[in-house]
Design an enzyme around this catalytic site. Sequence first.
Site, mmCIF file in Angstrom:
data_model
loop_
_atom_site.group_PDB
_atom_site.id
_atom_site.type_symbol
_atom_site.label_atom_id
_atom_site.label_comp_id
_atom_site.label_asym_id
_atom_site.label_seq_id
_atom_site.Cartn_x
_atom_site.Cartn_y
_atom_site.Cartn_z
ATOM 1 N N GLU A 79 0.854 -1.193 0.000
ATOM 2 C CA GLU A 79 0.000 0.000 0.000
ATOM 3 C C GLU A 79 0.886 1.239 0.000
ATOM 4 O O GLU A 79 0.434 2.332 0.304
ATOM 5 C CB GLU A 79 -0.980 -0.010 1.170
ATOM 6 N N CYS A 111 -3.593 -3.211 4.408
ATOM 7 C CA CYS A 111 -2.633 -4.191 4.958
ATOM 8 C C CYS A 111 -3.011 -5.637 4.656
ATOM 9 O O CYS A 111 -2.321 -6.569 5.063
ATOM 10 C CB CYS A 111 -2.503 -4.008 6.470
ATOM 11 N N THR A 152 3.124 4.436 15.136
ATOM 12 C CA THR A 152 2.787 3.149 14.506
ATOM 13 C C THR A 152 3.343 3.077 13.086
ATOM 14 O O THR A 152 2.747 2.468 12.204
ATOM 15 C CB THR A 152 1.264 2.894 14.526
ATOM 16 N N HIS A 233 -2.842 -9.558 12.245
ATOM 17 C CA HIS A 233 -2.215 -8.369 11.641
ATOM 18 C C HIS A 233 -1.792 -7.477 12.812
ATOM 19 O O HIS A 233 -2.587 -7.236 13.732
ATOM 20 C CB HIS A 233 -3.217 -7.655 10.735
HETATM 21 N N1 COA Z 1 0.689 4.428 30.039
HETATM 22 C C1 COA Z 1 0.140 3.290 29.513
HETATM 23 N N2 COA Z 1 -0.802 3.322 28.534
HETATM 24 C C2 COA Z 1 -1.182 4.528 28.068
HETATM 25 C C3 COA Z 1 -0.647 5.736 28.571
HETATM 26 C C4 COA Z 1 0.339 5.652 29.590
HETATM 27 N N3 COA Z 1 0.897 6.750 30.113
HETATM 28 N N4 COA Z 1 -1.218 6.760 27.892
HETATM 29 C C5 COA Z 1 -2.087 6.219 27.002
HETATM 30 N N5 COA Z 1 -2.066 4.871 27.108
HETATM 31 C C6 COA Z 1 -2.832 3.878 26.325
HETATM 32 C C7 COA Z 1 -4.281 4.256 26.086
HETATM 33 O O1 COA Z 1 -5.088 3.938 27.199
HETATM 34 C C8 COA Z 1 -4.573 3.414 24.865
HETATM 35 O O2 COA Z 1 -4.790 2.082 25.229
HETATM 36 P P1 COA Z 1 -6.209 1.391 24.916
HETATM 37 O O3 COA Z 1 -6.400 1.485 23.427
HETATM 38 O O4 COA Z 1 -6.041 0.010 25.402
HETATM 39 O O5 COA Z 1 -7.222 2.189 25.660
HETATM 40 C C9 COA Z 1 -3.257 3.421 24.080
HETATM 41 O O6 COA Z 1 -2.258 3.846 25.031
HETATM 42 C C10 COA Z 1 -3.253 4.381 22.914
HETATM 43 O O7 COA Z 1 -3.786 5.590 23.364
HETATM 44 P P2 COA Z 1 -4.753 6.473 22.452
HETATM 45 O O8 COA Z 1 -5.232 7.604 23.267
HETATM 46 O O9 COA Z 1 -5.769 5.600 21.767
HETATM 47 O O10 COA Z 1 -3.676 6.958 21.406
HETATM 48 P P3 COA Z 1 -3.812 7.851 20.147
HETATM 49 O O11 COA Z 1 -5.050 8.676 20.167
HETATM 50 O O12 COA Z 1 -2.505 8.546 20.064
HETATM 51 O O13 COA Z 1 -3.976 6.814 18.924
HETATM 52 C C11 COA Z 1 -3.518 5.055 17.389
HETATM 53 C C12 COA Z 1 -3.311 5.581 18.814
HETATM 54 C C13 COA Z 1 -2.940 3.657 17.311
HETATM 55 C C14 COA Z 1 -5.019 4.995 17.058
HETATM 56 C C15 COA Z 1 -2.794 5.998 16.391
HETATM 57 O O14 COA Z 1 -1.422 5.885 16.610
HETATM 58 C C16 COA Z 1 -3.120 5.714 14.955
HETATM 59 O O15 COA Z 1 -4.047 6.291 14.397
HETATM 60 N N6 COA Z 1 -2.345 4.813 14.269
HETATM 61 C C17 COA Z 1 -2.562 4.464 12.859
HETATM 62 C C18 COA Z 1 -3.804 3.633 12.612
HETATM 63 C C19 COA Z 1 -3.723 2.229 13.106
HETATM 64 O O16 COA Z 1 -2.658 1.656 13.266
HETATM 65 N N7 COA Z 1 -4.897 1.606 13.321
HETATM 66 C C20 COA Z 1 -4.976 0.234 13.790
HETATM 67 C C21 COA Z 1 -5.968 -0.594 13.037
HETATM 68 S S1 COA Z 1 -5.434 -0.930 11.407
#
Ligand code: COA
Length: 388
Positions: A79, A111, A152, A233
């Site tokens: 991709e 993916c 990520t 995945h």
């Molecule tokens: N200690 C431990 N964990 C912590 C923390 C800390 N100090 N602060 C946050 N976290 C945890 C959150 O609780 C969350 O866990 P949970 O999902 O089990 O609740 C995790 O860390 C991520 O936090 P979040 O607020 O969701 O992060 P974000 O808004 O920055 O987004 C992604 C994370 C993965 C959604 C973002 O990086 C993204 O969009 N990535 C690309 C898309 C992707 O990979 N999607 C997956 C499906 S294909």
Amino acid sequence: MNIGIDRINFYVPKYYVDMAKLAEARQVDPNKFLIGIGQTEMAVSPVNQDIVSMGANAAKDIITDEDKKNIGMVIVATESAIDNAKAAAVQIHHLLGIQPFARCFEMKEACYAATPAIQLAKDYLAQRPNEKVLVIASDTARYGINSGGEPTQGAGAVAMMISHEPSILKLNDDAVAYTEGVYDFWRPTGHKYPLVAGALSKDAYIKSFQESWNEYARRQGKSLSDFESLCFHVPFTKMGKKALDSIIDNADETTQERLKSGYEDAVYYNRYVGNIYTGSLYLSLISLLETRDLKGDQTIGLFSYGSGSVGEFFSATLVDGFDKHLDIEGHKSLLNNRTEVSVEEYESFFKRFDDLDFNHEIEQSNEDKDIYYLKDIQEDIREYHIPE
Ligand code: COA
């Protein structure tokens, strides 16, 4: 019919950034990246490793001269294509010196694409007892500096030789795919980086897993206890765990423990590489095979997911003596001999990759002479170094 994965190998670029240091630079608690997302290190691509060179590097160590005569099809799943017309499979076919009477093309569905590539290879080989198919998943996962998806990211490729009488895994005839139109992650043509609805993408992944798994279990009359391990995945290691946790309560305690500890082995390599998009599930499969104590005849369940979205659950059975066909030492040394770059250096690599700021002096280093790398771009034509 006995068709499956005869050889499997991965390649990752030689640089990585430490996730705790990235978190510090972004003024985020490091535990969010290390525990919340579940990533320790993230592969960083130099400008001279694109999807073609990474794919060729993953494939070169699993192809013999005999294979080059027998490969009838080369499929590259990606991709992060570098060309909207010319398929990376054609470039890799050329770089590897595969016989000319072969079908070569690229496949896309976020993916997910390496999975239909494998299933297509299986169907193709059913009619062709003397051929093999080379399937490569190669991607550079990029969301942008300081973006929500930044932790990520990653880069790398997995190559698989699909054949009759495979040495590693037999693919079973049980795949169930699930498609649902959802805008969780997409990249319109012309966009450097994907558009992503982060929270939706996590929910869509879990829903797709549950739908595929439930339908699979219904059609096959199977339950979680039938699987030695499950591979997912892995855009980040916490993601597959969330999916597994969403159904694990349906299993007995022994199965729960086995699948949970199997999951940790299955994401061991991914934790140090990051997201490699199409190859992530298959990097996880290699991690499982090389980290866990497994035996012939055990069944592994695999869940593939591509945003947009398509999910697929399928299974594969281990072949006796499969471990003799893995390159555990080579893989450990590839991961352990990488060079750490600072957050500033990672940002500079990232920007140069974007602008294709190609500097011969920097790019052509002697230590790369044994691998494929992008040597030059002249009038938009990419020229690669071919190892001797
Ligand atoms: N200690 C431990 N964990 C912590 C923390 C800390 N100090 N602060 C946050 N976290 C945890 C959150 O609780 C969350 O866990 P949970 O999902 O089990 O609740 C995790 O860390 C991520 O936090 P979040 O607020 O969701 O992060 P974000 O808004 O920055 O987004 C992604 C994370 C993965 C959604 C973002 O990086 C993204 O969009 N990535 C690309 C898309 C992707 O990979 N999607 C997956 C499906 S294909």
